[in-house]
Design a protein around this motif. Structure first.
Motif, PDB file in Angstrom:
ATOM      1  N   ALA A  54       0.837  -1.201   0.000  1.00 32.96           N
ATOM      2  CA  ALA A  54       0.000   0.000   0.000  1.00 32.96           C
ATOM      3  C   ALA A  54       0.876   1.256   0.000  1.00 32.96           C
ATOM      4  O   ALA A  54       0.599   2.217  -0.729  1.00 32.96           O
ATOM      5  N   ARG A  55       1.927   1.237   0.793  1.00 32.59           N
ATOM      6  CA  ARG A  55       2.833   2.389   0.829  1.00 32.59           C
ATOM      7  C   ARG A  55       3.459   2.648  -0.544  1.00 32.59           C
ATOM      8  O   ARG A  55       3.636   3.804  -0.958  1.00 32.59           O
ATOM      9  N   GLU A  56       3.800   1.586  -1.246  1.00 30.08           N
ATOM     10  CA  GLU A  56       4.362   1.746  -2.590  1.00 30.08           C
ATOM     11  C   GLU A  56       3.352   2.401  -3.531  1.00 30.08           C
ATOM     12  O   GLU A  56       3.693   3.299  -4.312  1.00 30.08           O
ATOM     13  N   LEU A  57       2.126   1.952  -3.479  1.00 34.38           N
ATOM     14  CA  LEU A  57       1.082   2.518  -4.340  1.00 34.38           C
ATOM     15  C   LEU A  57       0.836   3.983  -4.005  1.00 34.38           C
ATOM     16  O   LEU A  57       0.728   4.833  -4.907  1.00 34.38           O
ATOM     17  N   PHE A  58       0.765   4.289  -2.716  1.00 32.51           N
ATOM     18  CA  PHE A  58       0.517   5.670  -2.321  1.00 32.51           C
ATOM     19  C   PHE A  58       1.727   6.556  -2.632  1.00 32.51           C
ATOM     20  O   PHE A  58       1.583   7.717  -3.009  1.00 32.51           O
ATOM     21  N   GLY A  59       2.924   5.979  -2.476  1.00 33.72           N
ATOM     22  CA  GLY A  59       4.133   6.729  -2.807  1.00 33.72           C
ATOM     23  C   GLY A  59       4.225   7.088  -4.279  1.00 33.72           C
ATOM     24  O   GLY A  59       4.862   8.075  -4.656  1.00 33.72           O
TER      25      GLY A  59
END
Length: 208
Positions: A54-59
């Motif tokens: 999720a952090r990768e997608l939001f980043g």
């Protein structure tokens, strides 16, 4: 009992939304990010991988359904892979696009409309969430477990794993009584709900 709950919160009381980098508010973008996290968590993978992905997608800037749908399939696959979501990356890249498109079509990209349509009824909310791609009972439960911090009508929400862990720890298994151990505050109930799940996953040991 309150001391036991305080110790549980100290060790395991980080919400999964926080782990995924979501500052949860009753606003379209953070609510959508929570839906993405619930979608990722619906696959048989670890909670840590789901949060990291999720952090990768939001980043990458995909914090709204418009931006998620605007990314290419390959861009989503690459971001999912960087987060460690490799077994399900191709299928999930498609799911995220389909989910974003459906959310935009039915609710104008705003999950608060879905909340309004449920009219304060938690069962209606759970059913509506399960109309979105890959959100089954588990994903809907994950979403409600976290969103109760900002949607008080959802509280107190504890899933079966959390209630089973509460029983193991000698805590109340009635949701209202269990919520009472943290004063009934929805944000603290969300933390307790997450803490019980993390404790169950840790098997009584430290860590998650």
């Amino acid at each position: 009992m309150r001391r036991d709950v305080a110790a549980l919160l100290d060790e395991h009381g980080r919400t999964y939304a926080d782990q995924a980098g979501i500052t949860l508010r009753d606003e379209p973008s953070p609510l959508y990010c929570l839906l993405v996290l619930a979608t990722l968590s619906s696959a048989p993978i670890s909670a840590d991988v789901a949060a990291a992905t999720a952090r990768e997608l939001f980043g990458a800037g995909w914090r709204t359904p418009e931006r998620m749908r605007g990314a290419t399939w390959q861009q989503r696959v690459d971001a999912l892979g960087r987060g460690g979501y490799r077994r399900y990356d191709e299928r999930t890249a498609t799911t995220l696009e389909e989910s974003a498109a459906l959310l935009l079509e039915r609710h104008g990209g705003d999950l608060r409309r879905l909340r309004r349509d449920a009219d304060g009824d938690r069962e209606s909310l759970l059913a509506a969430l399960q109309e979105l791609p890959r959100i089954g009972p588990t994903g809907a439960g994950i979403f409600c477990r976290e969103v109760q911090a900002v949607w008080p009508e959802v509280a107190p929400f504890f899933d079966e794993r959390g209630l089973a862990r509460a029983e193991e720890l000698g805590l109340p298994t009635d949701p209202a009584d269990l919520a009472g151990t943290v004063g009934g505050d929805p944000a603290e109930v969300a933390r307790l709900s997450a803490a019980l799940v993390r404790s169950a996953l840790a098997g009584g040991r430290g860590g998650d």
